[in-house]
Design a protein around this motif. Sequence first.
Motif, PDB file in Angstrom:
ATOM      1  N   LYS A   1      30.255  39.347  34.840  1.00 61.40           N
ATOM      2  CA  LYS A   1      30.802  38.696  33.656  1.00 61.40           C
ATOM      3  C   LYS A   1      32.259  38.296  33.855  1.00 61.40           C
ATOM      4  CE  LYS A   1      27.014  39.162  31.327  1.00 61.40           C
ATOM      5  NZ  LYS A   1      26.181  37.951  31.080  1.00 61.40           N
ATOM      6  N   HIS A   2      32.884  38.839  34.900  1.00 60.51           N
ATOM      7  CA  HIS A   2      34.293  38.567  35.143  1.00 60.51           C
ATOM      8  C   HIS A   2      34.533  38.540  36.643  1.00 60.51           C
ATOM      9  CE1 HIS A   2      38.649  40.165  35.379  1.00 60.51           C
ATOM     10  NE2 HIS A   2      38.695  38.862  35.157  1.00 60.51           N
ATOM     11  N   LEU A   3      35.316  37.581  37.099  1.00 61.92           N
ATOM     12  CA  LEU A   3      35.667  37.478  38.518  1.00 61.92           C
ATOM     13  C   LEU A   3      37.137  37.126  38.618  1.00 61.92           C
ATOM     14  CD1 LEU A   3      33.752  35.996  41.460  1.00 61.92           C
ATOM     15  CD2 LEU A   3      36.031  35.063  40.965  1.00 61.92           C
ATOM     16  N   ARG A   4      37.817  37.802  39.550  1.00 63.42           N
ATOM     17  CA  ARG A   4      39.244  37.572  39.733  1.00 63.42           C
ATOM     18  C   ARG A   4      39.536  37.267  41.192  1.00 63.42           C
ATOM     19  NH1 ARG A   4      42.078  42.521  38.389  1.00 63.42           N
ATOM     20  NH2 ARG A   4      42.146  43.008  40.602  1.00 63.42           N
ATOM     21  N   VAL A   5      40.369  36.274  41.425  1.00 65.53           N
ATOM     22  CA  VAL A   5      40.823  35.923  42.771  1.00 65.53           C
ATOM     23  C   VAL A   5      42.329  36.095  42.811  1.00 65.53           C
ATOM     24  CG1 VAL A   5      41.011  34.111  44.520  1.00 65.53           C
ATOM     25  CG2 VAL A   5      38.945  34.276  43.120  1.00 65.53           C
ATOM     26  N   THR A   6      42.818  36.881  43.760  1.00 65.75           N
ATOM     27  CA  THR A   6      44.251  37.038  43.978  1.00 65.75           C
ATOM     28  C   THR A   6      44.555  36.644  45.419  1.00 65.75           C
ATOM     29  OG1 THR A   6      43.924  39.378  44.519  1.00 65.75           O
ATOM     30  CG2 THR A   6      44.537  38.846  42.254  1.00 65.75           C
ATOM     31  N   VAL A   7      45.714  36.025  45.603  1.00 62.66           N
ATOM     32  CA  VAL A   7      46.051  35.500  46.920  1.00 62.66           C
ATOM     33  C   VAL A   7      47.552  35.618  47.139  1.00 62.66           C
ATOM     34  CG1 VAL A   7      46.317  33.135  46.079  1.00 62.66           C
ATOM     35  CG2 VAL A   7      45.743  33.519  48.472  1.00 62.66           C
ATOM     36  N   ASP A   8      47.935  35.878  48.396  1.00 68.36           N
ATOM     37  CA  ASP A   8      49.339  35.804  48.780  1.00 68.36           C
ATOM     38  C   ASP A   8      49.416  35.129  50.146  1.00 68.36           C
ATOM     39  OD1 ASP A   8      48.789  37.751  50.740  1.00 68.36           O
ATOM     40  OD2 ASP A   8      49.343  39.387  49.405  1.00 68.36           O
ATOM     41  N   ASP A   9      50.540  35.267  50.819  1.00 68.34           N
ATOM     42  CA  ASP A   9      50.730  34.490  52.044  1.00 68.34           C
ATOM     43  C   ASP A   9      49.872  34.962  53.204  1.00 68.34           C
ATOM     44  OD1 ASP A   9      52.147  36.853  52.164  1.00 68.34           O
ATOM     45  OD2 ASP A   9      53.685  36.037  53.498  1.00 68.34           O
ATOM     46  N   ARG A  10      49.357  36.206  53.185  1.00 73.40           N
ATOM     47  CA  ARG A  10      48.560  36.691  54.311  1.00 73.40           C
ATOM     48  C   ARG A  10      47.219  37.278  53.908  1.00 73.40           C
ATOM     49  NH1 ARG A  10      50.673  34.014  58.076  1.00 73.40           N
ATOM     50  NH2 ARG A  10      49.152  35.079  59.378  1.00 73.40           N
ATOM     51  N   SER A  11      46.877  37.307  52.633  1.00 67.68           N
ATOM     52  CA  SER A  11      45.626  37.933  52.222  1.00 67.68           C
ATOM     53  C   SER A  11      45.048  37.243  51.002  1.00 67.68           C
ATOM     54  CB  SER A  11      45.838  39.424  51.913  1.00 67.68           C
ATOM     55  OG  SER A  11      46.628  39.585  50.752  1.00 67.68           O
ATOM     56  N   ILE A  12      43.739  37.459  50.797  1.00 69.71           N
ATOM     57  CA  ILE A  12      43.030  36.962  49.625  1.00 69.71           C
ATOM     58  C   ILE A  12      41.986  37.995  49.236  1.00 69.71           C
ATOM     59  CG2 ILE A  12      41.396  35.655  51.035  1.00 69.71           C
ATOM     60  CD1 ILE A  12      41.275  33.607  48.720  1.00 69.71           C
ATOM     61  N   GLU A  13      41.761  38.155  47.940  1.00 71.32           N
ATOM     62  CA  GLU A  13      40.808  39.146  47.437  1.00 71.32           C
ATOM     63  C   GLU A  13      40.004  38.538  46.293  1.00 71.32           C
ATOM     64  OE1 GLU A  13      41.370  43.734  46.895  1.00 71.32           O
ATOM     65  OE2 GLU A  13      42.016  42.749  45.051  1.00 71.32           O
ATOM     66  N   VAL A  14      38.698  38.743  46.356  1.00 71.67           N
ATOM     67  CA  VAL A  14      37.790  38.306  45.293  1.00 71.67           C
ATOM     68  C   VAL A  14      37.089  39.545  44.758  1.00 71.67           C
ATOM     69  CG1 VAL A  14      35.863  36.813  44.670  1.00 71.67           C
ATOM     70  CG2 VAL A  14      37.448  36.101  46.477  1.00 71.67           C
ATOM     71  N   VAL A  15      37.226  39.804  43.470  1.00 75.27           N
ATOM     72  CA  VAL A  15      36.660  40.995  42.837  1.00 75.27           C
ATOM     73  C   VAL A  15      35.842  40.569  41.626  1.00 75.27           C
ATOM     74  CG1 VAL A  15      37.134  43.235  41.771  1.00 75.27           C
ATOM     75  CG2 VAL A  15      38.635  42.366  43.563  1.00 75.27           C
ATOM     76  N   ASP A  16      34.616  41.107  41.503  1.00 74.77           N
ATOM     77  CA  ASP A  16      33.817  40.848  40.306  1.00 74.77           C
ATOM     78  C   ASP A  16      33.330  42.178  39.735  1.00 74.77           C
ATOM     79  OD1 ASP A  16      30.997  41.573  41.162  1.00 74.77           O
ATOM     80  OD2 ASP A  16      31.414  40.036  42.664  1.00 74.77           O
ATOM     81  N   ASP A  17      32.814  42.130  38.500  1.00 78.77           N
ATOM     82  CA  ASP A  17      32.351  43.348  37.837  1.00 78.77           C
ATOM     83  C   ASP A  17      30.825  43.416  37.785  1.00 78.77           C
ATOM     84  OD1 ASP A  17      31.857  41.331  36.063  1.00 78.77           O
ATOM     85  OD2 ASP A  17      32.794  42.303  34.336  1.00 78.77           O
ATOM     86  N   GLY A  18      30.148  42.775  38.726  1.00 76.95           N
ATOM     87  CA  GLY A  18      28.684  42.815  38.759  1.00 76.95           C
ATOM     88  C   GLY A  18      28.162  44.071  39.426  1.00 76.95           C
ATOM     89  N   ILE A  19      26.899  44.014  39.814  1.00 72.62           N
ATOM     90  CA  ILE A  19      26.264  45.200  40.390  1.00 72.62           C
ATOM     91  C   ILE A  19      26.632  45.389  41.847  1.00 72.62           C
ATOM     92  CG2 ILE A  19      24.310  45.108  38.800  1.00 72.62           C
ATOM     93  CD1 ILE A  19      22.695  43.783  41.037  1.00 72.62           C
ATOM     94  N   GLY A  20      27.087  44.340  42.524  1.00 70.32           N
ATOM     95  CA  GLY A  20      27.449  44.462  43.923  1.00 70.32           C
ATOM     96  C   GLY A  20      26.228  44.548  44.806  1.00 70.32           C
ATOM     97  N   PRO A  21      26.417  44.416  46.137  1.00 77.46           N
ATOM     98  CA  PRO A  21      25.287  44.516  47.061  1.00 77.46           C
ATOM     99  C   PRO A  21      24.768  45.929  47.146  1.00 77.46           C
ATOM    100  CG  PRO A  21      27.334  44.368  48.273  1.00 77.46           C
ATOM    101  CD  PRO A  21      27.678  44.160  46.822  1.00 77.46           C
ATOM    102  N   ALA A  22      23.519  46.071  47.558  1.00 76.80           N
ATOM    103  CA  ALA A  22      22.881  47.391  47.577  1.00 76.80           C
ATOM    104  C   ALA A  22      23.557  48.346  48.531  1.00 76.80           C
ATOM    105  CB  ALA A  22      21.403  47.243  47.952  1.00 76.80           C
ATOM    106  N   ASP A  23      24.086  47.846  49.656  1.00 78.17           N
ATOM    107  CA  ASP A  23      24.658  48.753  50.632  1.00 78.17           C
ATOM    108  C   ASP A  23      26.080  49.162  50.312  1.00 78.17           C
ATOM    109  OD1 ASP A  23      25.670  46.239  51.030  1.00 78.17           O
ATOM    110  OD2 ASP A  23      25.906  46.492  53.189  1.00 78.17           O
TER     111      ASP A  23
END
Length: 269
Positions: free
Chosen positions: A149-171
Amino acid sequence: MFGVRAGARNQVELSRAHREIERLAKEQERLRIARDLHDLLGHALTTITVKAELASKLAARDPARAAGEMAEVAALGRQGLADVRATVAGYREVSLVTELAAARQVLAAAGIRAELPASVDEVPGGLRELFGWVVREGVTNAVRHSGAKHLRVTVDDRSIEVVDDGIGPADAAGHGDAAISAVGAGPGVGAGPGGGAGLAGLSERVAAARGRLETGPATATDLASGAIGPTPGFRLRVVVAPPAPAAPPNLQVTQAIGGPTDPTATARR
């Protein structure tokens, strides 16, 4: 005669080496095309599916908006075809800015609240294509697999992160912070049990940039939910180390060409 035989033998070995190089080049090109087509078509078809489903729901109560969604589906189909042709030709380019704009549209159509960076000026030009692939993979997985229901993308000069609040992969669910190091990784990294071909292709791109790919369940800090410990959700993070500083000049070489030497040398002479 010995020299003639040795020359003929070297010629045969050289011809074999050339054929092996050609075979490896063709194999690498097939892998590139397969990887790029998977990433492109997976994202494009996911977006088309979401918009087509939205249009079918709106057809009765808002025909004008439904028609607009179907017009976008047609445009996406044409763009996908153009991307496939460009990929086969080897001329397609992915951009972080365009991927963020596309992510905003597909997340809105899927009913996922998006928190995206307003500017990417701090990202070096050499990393914008790689970070664009990260956004594409994270958004595609969130729409297709997570039920987020929610996804956030944060970025800087050397990294990027994508985070969501779903169920995620099984592993990743319930197994702590699973990290995939893609520095120097070969084909197939990230394609283990529960891993998809999209993450495997992304890990190859990160490895080529000498970066690190991390995947795992989102935490309370990631989602700012106030909960304690791992929570439902998925985190995809890529970190690329800064380039190594230039090596200092070799003093021995400097001295050999008549340059500055030990400052006490003149006094000793």
